[in-house]
Design an enzyme around this catalytic site. Structure first.
Site, PDB file in Angstrom:
ATOM      1  N   SER A 101       0.849  -1.192   0.000  1.00  0.00           N
ATOM      2  CA  SER A 101       0.000   0.000   0.000  1.00  0.00           C
ATOM      3  C   SER A 101       0.884   1.242   0.000  1.00  0.00           C
ATOM      4  CB  SER A 101      -0.899   0.011   1.235  1.00  0.00           C
ATOM      5  OG  SER A 101      -1.489   1.288   1.342  1.00  0.00           O
TER       6      SER A 101
ATOM      7  N   HIS B 246      -1.519  -1.104  -4.202  1.00  0.00           N
ATOM      8  CA  HIS B 246      -2.749  -0.613  -3.580  1.00  0.00           C
ATOM      9  C   HIS B 246      -2.616   0.889  -3.315  1.00  0.00           C
ATOM     10  CE1 HIS B 246      -6.401  -1.269  -1.105  1.00  0.00           C
ATOM     11  NE2 HIS B 246      -5.865  -0.430  -0.230  1.00  0.00           N
TER      12      HIS B 246
ATOM     13  N   ASP C 203      -4.535   4.173  -1.630  1.00  0.00           N
ATOM     14  CA  ASP C 203      -5.581   4.581  -0.692  1.00  0.00           C
ATOM     15  C   ASP C 203      -5.962   6.036  -0.874  1.00  0.00           C
ATOM     16  OD1 ASP C 203      -6.051   2.227   0.968  1.00  0.00           O
ATOM     17  OD2 ASP C 203      -3.941   2.451   1.540  1.00  0.00           O
TER      18      ASP C 203
ATOM     19  N   MET D 110      -8.229   9.096   0.245  1.00  0.00           N
ATOM     20  CA  MET D 110      -9.018   9.533   1.418  1.00  0.00           C
ATOM     21  C   MET D 110      -9.398  10.998   1.272  1.00  0.00           C
ATOM     22  SD  MET D 110      -6.681   7.873   4.390  1.00  0.00           S
ATOM     23  CE  MET D 110      -6.169   6.152   4.351  1.00  0.00           C
TER      24      MET D 110
ATOM     25  N   HIS E 110      -8.376   2.121  -3.881  1.00  0.00           N
ATOM     26  CA  HIS E 110      -9.330   1.973  -2.780  1.00  0.00           C
ATOM     27  C   HIS E 110      -9.864   3.368  -2.441  1.00  0.00           C
ATOM     28  CE1 HIS E 110      -9.770   0.866   1.807  1.00  0.00           C
ATOM     29  NE2 HIS E 110     -10.939   1.137   1.239  1.00  0.00           N
TER      30      HIS E 110
ATOM     31  N   MET F 220     -11.781   5.769  -0.342  1.00  0.00           N
ATOM     32  CA  MET F 220     -12.413   6.028   0.961  1.00  0.00           C
ATOM     33  C   MET F 220     -12.949   7.452   0.899  1.00  0.00           C
ATOM     34  SD  MET F 220      -9.496   4.196   3.240  1.00  0.00           S
ATOM     35  CE  MET F 220      -8.369   4.181   1.867  1.00  0.00           C
TER      36      MET F 220
ATOM     37  N   MET G 287     -12.413  -4.899   5.342  1.00  0.00           N
ATOM     38  CA  MET G 287     -11.458  -4.080   6.101  1.00  0.00           C
ATOM     39  C   MET G 287     -11.160  -4.764   7.431  1.00  0.00           C
ATOM     40  SD  MET G 287     -10.552  -1.525   4.254  1.00  0.00           S
ATOM     41  CE  MET G 287      -9.489  -0.791   5.503  1.00  0.00           C
TER      42      MET G 287
ATOM     43  N   PHE H 141      -6.101   5.259   8.508  1.00  0.00           N
ATOM     44  CA  PHE H 141      -4.689   5.359   8.856  1.00  0.00           C
ATOM     45  C   PHE H 141      -3.991   4.011   8.723  1.00  0.00           C
ATOM     46  CE2 PHE H 141      -6.982   8.648  11.018  1.00  0.00           C
ATOM     47  CZ  PHE H 141      -6.176   9.770  10.823  1.00  0.00           C
ATOM     48  N   GLY H 142      -2.711   4.068   8.356  1.00  0.00           N
ATOM     49  CA  GLY H 142      -1.881   2.870   8.380  1.00  0.00           C
ATOM     50  C   GLY H 142      -1.443   2.589   9.812  1.00  0.00           C
ATOM     51  N   GLY H 143      -0.871   1.418  10.015  1.00  0.00           N
ATOM     52  CA  GLY H 143      -0.250   1.109  11.299  1.00  0.00           C
ATOM     53  C   GLY H 143      -1.191   0.753  12.428  1.00  0.00           C
TER      54      GLY H 143
ATOM     55  N   ASP I 169      -7.325  -5.739   4.356  1.00  0.00           N
ATOM     56  CA  ASP I 169      -6.573  -4.484   4.343  1.00  0.00           C
ATOM     57  C   ASP I 169      -6.534  -3.911   5.752  1.00  0.00           C
ATOM     58  OD1 ASP I 169      -5.459  -2.026   3.723  1.00  0.00           O
ATOM     59  OD2 ASP I 169      -7.173  -1.303   2.550  1.00  0.00           O
TER      60      ASP I 169
ATOM     61  N   GLY J  64       0.798  -2.334   4.186  1.00  0.00           N
ATOM     62  CA  GLY J  64       1.448  -1.028   4.121  1.00  0.00           C
ATOM     63  C   GLY J  64       2.723  -1.044   4.934  1.00  0.00           C
TER      64      GLY J  64
HETATM   65  C1  DX5 Z   1      -6.261   1.927   5.870  1.00  0.00           C
HETATM   66  C2  DX5 Z   1      -5.845   1.737   4.427  1.00  0.00           C
HETATM   67  C3  DX5 Z   1      -4.813   0.694   4.270  1.00  0.00           C
HETATM   68  C4  DX5 Z   1      -3.484   1.015   4.913  1.00  0.00           C
HETATM   69  C5  DX5 Z   1      -2.995  -0.229   5.577  1.00  0.00           C
HETATM   70  O1  DX5 Z   1      -7.171   2.951   5.942  1.00  0.00           O
HETATM   71  O2  DX5 Z   1      -6.972   1.365   3.650  1.00  0.00           O
HETATM   72  O3  DX5 Z   1      -4.632   0.294   2.921  1.00  0.00           O
HETATM   73  O4  DX5 Z   1      -2.520   1.458   3.995  1.00  0.00           O
HETATM   74  O5  DX5 Z   1      -1.877   0.068   6.334  1.00  0.00           O
HETATM   75  P1  DX5 Z   1      -1.177  -0.980   7.309  1.00  0.00           P
HETATM   76  O6  DX5 Z   1      -0.766  -2.157   6.473  1.00  0.00           O
HETATM   77  O7  DX5 Z   1      -0.017  -0.209   7.827  1.00  0.00           O
HETATM   78  O8  DX5 Z   1      -2.178  -1.365   8.378  1.00  0.00           O
HETATM   79 ZN    ZN Z   2      -6.673   0.428   1.546  1.00  0.00          ZN
END
Ligand code: DX5
Ligand code: ZN
Length: 224
Positions: free
Chosen positions: A11, A36, A38, A40, A69, A71, A142, A148-150, A181, A203
């Site tokens: 991602s 991928h 994202d 937003m 993706h 969002m 999901m 957010f990532g992480g 994801d 990600g």
């Molecule tokens: C979350 C995103 C993901 C994100 C995942 O809102 O849709 O695609 O990049 O990040 P990780 O792998 O760090 O959880």
């Molecule tokens: Zn995503």
């Protein structure tokens, strides 16, 4: 590859935005086939990432399949820009607002010759996807609340739903990929695999480590 071969999708959200072309190349060199992306809007989710201009810029630097993706609210209003930018798959949320409808948005993605994806947030039941399953190529379950990532993998809340989506697909002779994801690591990807996922968005665990070839290989090994 047969239809449900496991695939790791890095991602871009976890990449270094100051050096996107190099990061895209790093993913490609690490063996990624799908990237991928994202998108937003600061409204559907509480974060702002990037829009069609980024997809278009990435497309100029790679032959990877671009998995977009969305969002965002009103994905139908923005749809043509993402199609024109070079998306290969476009996934839209069942919970989002549409000027027209979710059904016609999915139909437009298909008519443009793209792969169409539908996304369910962790709190949305599988049943919400049923009216659209005959139309889609991919169902994204999901495994975190998007934005957010992480974040940590929500196993209890999402794995029964993933298994239900797999069982429904088998029972009805349908063909959609099952994607997960959020919070995907070598520890959690195998759990999602056992419950039916074949597309694993990663990600932090893919772009995070300096040796992306090694991180991608470890993720791929974990879902073999
Ligand atoms: C979350 C995103 C993901 C994100 C995942 O809102 O849709 O695609 O990049 O990040 P990780 O792998 O760090 O959880
Ligand atoms: Zn995503």
């Amino acid at each position: 590859m047969d239809c449900f071969t496991p695939l790791i999708l890095p991602s871009l959200l976890a990449a270094d935005f100051s050096n996107v072309a190099a990061e895209v190349k790093r993913a490609e060199d690490a063996g990624a086939q799908w990237l991928h992306l994202d998108v937003m809007d600061g409204n559907f989710v509480d974060n702002i990432s990037f829009g069609p201009a980024m997809i278009e810029a990435v497309k100029r630097h790679t032959d990877m399949f671009l998995d977009v993706h969305l969002m965002i609210q009103r994905a139908d209003h923005f749809l043509d820009r993402f199609i024109k930018a070079g998306a290969g798959n476009i996934s839209v949320h069942v919970e989002a607002r549409y000027d027209t409808s979710l059904l016609s948005t999915l139909q437009r993605i298909k008519s443009a010759g793209l792969s169409a994806g539908l996304v369910l947030n962790p709190s949305t039941p599988f049943e919400a996807a049923i009216p659209y399953l005959h139309l889609i190529d991919l169902l994204l379950i999901m495994t975190v609340v998007p934005g957010f990532g992480g974040q940590p993998f929500m196993e209890k809340e999402t794995m029964p739903k993933l298994a239900a989506a797999r069982d429904y697909r088998e029972a009805h002779g349908l063909k959609y990929h099952l994607q997960v994801d959020g919070g995907i690591y070598v520890t959690t990807a195998p759990i999602a695999r056992q419950h039916g996922a074949n597309l694993f968005v990663a990600g932090t665990s893919s772009f995070g480590p300096p040796d992306m070839k090694a991180s991608m290989a470890a993720l791929a090994e974990s879902v073999k």
